[in-house]
Design a protein around this motif. Structure first.
Motif, PDB file in Angstrom:
ATOM      1  N   PHE A 157      96.737  44.029  54.291  1.00 50.42           N
ATOM      2  CA  PHE A 157      95.810  42.915  54.098  1.00 50.42           C
ATOM      3  C   PHE A 157      94.943  43.152  52.869  1.00 50.42           C
ATOM      4  CE2 PHE A 157      91.424  41.452  54.609  1.00 50.42           C
ATOM      5  CZ  PHE A 157      91.588  40.099  54.843  1.00 50.42           C
ATOM      6  N   TYR A 158      94.795  42.110  52.046  1.00 55.22           N
ATOM      7  CA  TYR A 158      93.863  42.143  50.920  1.00 55.22           C
ATOM      8  C   TYR A 158      93.055  40.852  50.941  1.00 55.22           C
ATOM      9  CZ  TYR A 158      96.570  46.055  49.171  1.00 55.22           C
ATOM     10  OH  TYR A 158      97.202  47.266  49.047  1.00 55.22           O
ATOM     11  N   SER A 159      91.741  40.959  50.797  1.00 60.89           N
ATOM     12  CA  SER A 159      90.872  39.789  50.840  1.00 60.89           C
ATOM     13  C   SER A 159      90.664  39.158  49.467  1.00 60.89           C
ATOM     14  CB  SER A 159      89.514  40.169  51.431  1.00 60.89           C
ATOM     15  OG  SER A 159      88.904  41.169  50.635  1.00 60.89           O
ATOM     16  N   SER A 160      91.094  39.851  48.405  1.00 63.03           N
ATOM     17  CA  SER A 160      90.895  39.342  47.049  1.00 63.03           C
ATOM     18  C   SER A 160      92.153  39.578  46.211  1.00 63.03           C
ATOM     19  CB  SER A 160      89.690  40.023  46.402  1.00 63.03           C
ATOM     20  OG  SER A 160      89.902  41.406  46.315  1.00 63.03           O
ATOM     21  N   PRO A 161      92.281  38.861  45.094  1.00 63.11           N
ATOM     22  CA  PRO A 161      93.477  39.012  44.260  1.00 63.11           C
ATOM     23  C   PRO A 161      93.534  40.332  43.490  1.00 63.11           C
ATOM     24  CG  PRO A 161      91.975  37.435  43.275  1.00 63.11           C
ATOM     25  CD  PRO A 161      91.404  37.792  44.618  1.00 63.11           C
ATOM     26  N   ALA A 162      92.376  40.997  43.328  1.00 65.83           N
ATOM     27  CA  ALA A 162      92.303  42.281  42.627  1.00 65.83           C
ATOM     28  C   ALA A 162      91.128  43.067  43.208  1.00 65.83           C
ATOM     29  CB  ALA A 162      92.098  42.056  41.128  1.00 65.83           C
ATOM     30  N   PRO A 163      91.160  44.403  43.083  1.00 64.41           N
ATOM     31  CA  PRO A 163      90.071  45.203  43.658  1.00 64.41           C
ATOM     32  C   PRO A 163      88.676  44.833  43.152  1.00 64.41           C
ATOM     33  CG  PRO A 163      91.891  46.613  43.018  1.00 64.41           C
ATOM     34  CD  PRO A 163      92.210  45.243  42.508  1.00 64.41           C
ATOM     35  N   ASP A 164      88.576  44.411  41.887  1.00 62.67           N
ATOM     36  CA  ASP A 164      87.263  44.078  41.321  1.00 62.67           C
ATOM     37  C   ASP A 164      86.947  42.583  41.383  1.00 62.67           C
ATOM     38  OD1 ASP A 164      89.256  43.485  39.533  1.00 62.67           O
ATOM     39  OD2 ASP A 164      88.148  44.131  37.760  1.00 62.67           O
ATOM     40  N   ALA A 165      87.834  41.789  41.982  1.00 62.44           N
ATOM     41  CA  ALA A 165      87.628  40.341  42.092  1.00 62.44           C
ATOM     42  C   ALA A 165      86.910  40.000  43.399  1.00 62.44           C
ATOM     43  CB  ALA A 165      88.973  39.621  42.039  1.00 62.44           C
ATOM     44  N   PRO A 166      86.204  38.873  43.425  1.00 61.17           N
ATOM     45  CA  PRO A 166      85.542  38.468  44.676  1.00 61.17           C
ATOM     46  C   PRO A 166      86.595  38.052  45.715  1.00 61.17           C
ATOM     47  CG  PRO A 166      85.282  36.758  43.006  1.00 61.17           C
ATOM     48  CD  PRO A 166      85.936  37.934  42.334  1.00 61.17           C
ATOM     49  N   PRO A 167      86.252  38.131  47.014  1.00 60.37           N
ATOM     50  CA  PRO A 167      87.209  37.752  48.042  1.00 60.37           C
ATOM     51  C   PRO A 167      87.529  36.257  47.989  1.00 60.37           C
ATOM     52  CG  PRO A 167      85.108  38.393  49.025  1.00 60.37           C
ATOM     53  CD  PRO A 167      85.004  38.625  47.558  1.00 60.37           C
ATOM     54  N   PHE A 168      88.713  35.904  48.500  1.00 61.49           N
ATOM     55  CA  PHE A 168      89.109  34.495  48.547  1.00 61.49           C
ATOM     56  C   PHE A 168      88.130  33.703  49.406  1.00 61.49           C
ATOM     57  CE2 PHE A 168      93.312  36.453  47.686  1.00 61.49           C
ATOM     58  CZ  PHE A 168      93.629  35.773  46.522  1.00 61.49           C
ATOM     59  N   VAL A 169      87.790  34.246  50.594  1.00 62.40           N
ATOM     60  CA  VAL A 169      86.868  33.565  51.506  1.00 62.40           C
ATOM     61  C   VAL A 169      85.907  34.571  52.132  1.00 62.40           C
ATOM     62  CG1 VAL A 169      88.424  31.655  52.087  1.00 62.40           C
ATOM     63  CG2 VAL A 169      88.465  33.729  53.466  1.00 62.40           C
TER      64      VAL A 169
END
Length: 153
Positions: free
Chosen positions: A87-99
């Motif tokens: 599971f990943y909540s964001s497109p990249a480690p330093d990017a904000p989460p999708f929701v």
């Protein structure tokens, strides 16, 4: 060892991690290596023989249970993992989460990503509503049909 056997062994190891509250288990069989990590830090098994020995009883215990009580989920539409993966909540480690919890989403909005076999699979919202619960942390292994997000319509 066949790939199906490795997959089954990985599932048994995940069950053992959960049941024994372990942090990480790693098994090496020839050139194959399986590492399973829990979300929260815990003691690590020192020997691969111990890991294999604890995986079998854990799998038998899970199979022996007829009906385990389900975790209490808030009312709403559960969004389940359509496949086994990370599971990943964001497109990249330093990017904000999708929701985030409390955020309004529209049908078709990306909620999270599941990585399986080095492929990133975007999981979309099945309905309009508000995210009331996120049940996984980035890097968690999620299973098929595991509820990951709950959306209140």
């Amino acid at each position: 060892m066949e790939i199906n056997e490795l997959g089954q062994l990985a599932i048994e190891l995940m069950d053992a991690l959960k049941d024994k509250k372990l942090g990480e288990v790693e098994i090496k069989l020839g050139d194959a290596r399986i590492t399973v990590k829990a979300a929260k830090p815990a003691p690590v098994i020192a020997s691969t023989q111990q890991a294999a020995a604890s995986a079998a009883p854990a799998a038998q215990a899970v199979a022996a249970e007829t009906a385990a009580p389900a975790e209490e989920l808030p009312a709403g539409t559960p969004v389940e993992a359509p496949l086994v993966g990370v599971f990943y909540s964001s497109p990249a480690p330093d990017a904000p989460p999708f929701v985030l919890v409390g955020q309004k989403v529209k049908k078709g909005d990306t909620l999270f990503i599941i990585e399986a076999m080095k492929t990133m699979n975007e999981i979309k919202s099945p309905c309009d509503g508000t995210v009331v619960r996120i049940l996984a942390q980035p890097g968690d292994m999620v299973e098929y049909h595991q509820t990951v997000v709950v959306i209140e319509e």
